[in-house]
Scaffold this motif. Structure first.
Motif, short mmCIF file in Angstrom:
data_model
loop_
_atom_site.label_atom_id
_atom_site.label_comp_id
_atom_site.label_asym_id
_atom_site.label_seq_id
_atom_site.Cartn_x
_atom_site.Cartn_y
_atom_site.Cartn_z
N UNK A 1 8.86 11.04 -18.82
CA UNK A 1 9.30 11.78 -19.84
C UNK A 1 9.60 13.05 -19.27
N UNK A 2 9.62 13.44 -17.97
CA UNK A 2 10.15 14.79 -17.33
C UNK A 2 11.56 14.90 -17.18
N UNK A 3 12.11 15.93 -17.38
CA UNK A 3 13.70 15.77 -17.34
C UNK A 3 13.99 16.02 -15.98
N UNK A 4 13.04 16.52 -15.10
CA UNK A 4 13.29 16.56 -13.49
C UNK A 4 13.02 15.41 -12.85
N UNK A 5 12.70 14.44 -13.33
CA UNK A 5 12.09 13.11 -12.82
C UNK A 5 13.33 12.67 -11.86
N UNK B 1 11.00 7.63 -9.31
CA UNK B 1 10.80 6.54 -10.11
C UNK B 1 10.69 5.41 -9.04
N UNK B 2 11.59 5.30 -8.34
CA UNK B 2 11.65 4.18 -7.16
C UNK B 2 10.31 4.17 -6.42
N UNK B 3 10.03 5.19 -5.95
CA UNK B 3 8.69 5.22 -5.35
C UNK B 3 7.63 4.77 -6.20
N UNK B 4 7.40 5.20 -7.40
CA UNK B 4 6.50 4.78 -8.17
C UNK B 4 6.38 3.13 -8.37
N UNK B 5 7.78 2.60 -8.69
CA UNK B 5 7.61 1.10 -8.56
C UNK B 5 7.43 0.43 -7.26
N UNK C 1 -7.03 1.20 0.52
CA UNK C 1 -6.34 2.30 0.93
C UNK C 1 -5.41 2.17 2.11
N UNK C 2 -6.10 1.55 3.14
CA UNK C 2 -5.41 0.93 4.36
C UNK C 2 -4.08 0.17 4.32
N UNK C 3 -4.42 -0.68 3.38
CA UNK C 3 -3.20 -1.46 3.13
C UNK C 3 -2.07 -0.94 2.34
N UNK C 4 -2.52 0.05 1.28
CA UNK C 4 -1.52 0.67 0.69
C UNK C 4 -0.66 1.49 1.61
N UNK C 5 -1.40 2.16 2.52
CA UNK C 5 -0.60 3.25 3.24
C UNK C 5 0.21 2.34 4.27
N UNK C 6 -0.34 1.22 4.48
CA UNK C 6 0.61 0.49 5.67
C UNK C 6 1.90 -0.03 5.02
N UNK C 7 1.76 -0.47 3.63
CA UNK C 7 2.87 -1.38 2.95
C UNK C 7 3.83 0.06 2.48
N UNK C 8 3.41 1.14 2.06
CA UNK C 8 4.29 2.15 1.62
C UNK C 8 5.06 2.93 2.99
N UNK C 9 4.03 3.16 4.01
CA UNK C 9 4.63 3.81 5.04
C UNK C 9 5.89 2.85 5.65
N UNK C 10 5.61 1.69 5.50
CA UNK C 10 6.66 0.65 6.12
C UNK C 10 8.16 1.15 5.17
N UNK C 11 8.02 1.11 4.01
CA UNK C 11 8.84 1.58 3.32
C UNK C 11 9.87 3.06 3.83
N UNK C 12 9.21 3.89 4.18
CA UNK C 12 9.83 5.06 4.44
C UNK C 12 10.11 5.30 6.12
N UNK C 13 10.07 4.25 6.76
CA UNK C 13 10.29 4.07 8.20
C UNK C 13 11.78 4.57 8.35
N UNK C 14 12.32 5.39 9.18
CA UNK C 14 13.64 5.65 9.26
C UNK C 14 14.28 5.22 10.57
N UNK D 1 4.33 -7.53 -15.66
CA UNK D 1 5.38 -7.56 -14.51
C UNK D 1 5.37 -6.22 -13.69
N UNK D 2 5.88 -6.19 -12.70
CA UNK D 2 5.84 -4.62 -12.17
C UNK D 2 6.65 -3.76 -12.85
N UNK D 3 5.91 -2.86 -13.39
CA UNK D 3 6.65 -2.13 -14.37
C UNK D 3 5.86 -0.75 -14.39
#
Length: 106
Positions: free
Chosen positions: A31-35, A40-44, A93-106, A24-26
């Motif tokens: 294990x970094x205390x400053x994470x 983590x949400x961005x990694x998901x 790479x183009x598809x990932x850039x497009x999907x991730x960029x859409x999440x960060x549009x403000x 599943x998406x996991x």
């Protein structure tokens, strides 16, 4: 699912790829205390975007980025030309850039 039986030296990469596809998406535990929770949400988000790529693009991308295979090695594993691998990676790479960029549009 990508199946590449009988390719010596590539079975571990193929096993990892198949294992990744079955989970599943996991996100692996950090294990970094400053994470921060935001990181983590961005990694998901990124793992989800990778999972949504077309099968061949996902396979090429993961074999390069996670397994460190070269384009000729990826071509051998996927049984495609090196030119096809280059195209698969560019489209992934183009598809990932497009999907991730859409999440960060403000």
């Amino acid at each position: 699912m990508i199946i590449c039986a009988g390719r010596e030296g590539k079975s571990e990469a193929v096993f990892w790829l198949v294992s990744f596809e079955r989970k599943a998406v996991d996100v692996p535990e950090f294990h970094h205390s400053g994470m921060a929770a935001e990181q983590k949400e961005n990694a998901v988000l990124l793992f989800k975007a990778i999972r949504e790529l077309p099968e061949q693009q996902r396979a090429a991308f993961l074999l390069q980025k996670m397994e460190g295979l070269s384009q000729p090695e990826i071509a051998s594993v996927l049984n495609v030309s090196e030119g096809a691998v280059e195209s698969l990676l560019q489209r992934a790479k183009a598809a990932l850039k497009k999907r991730v960029a859409a999440h960060f549009k403000m």
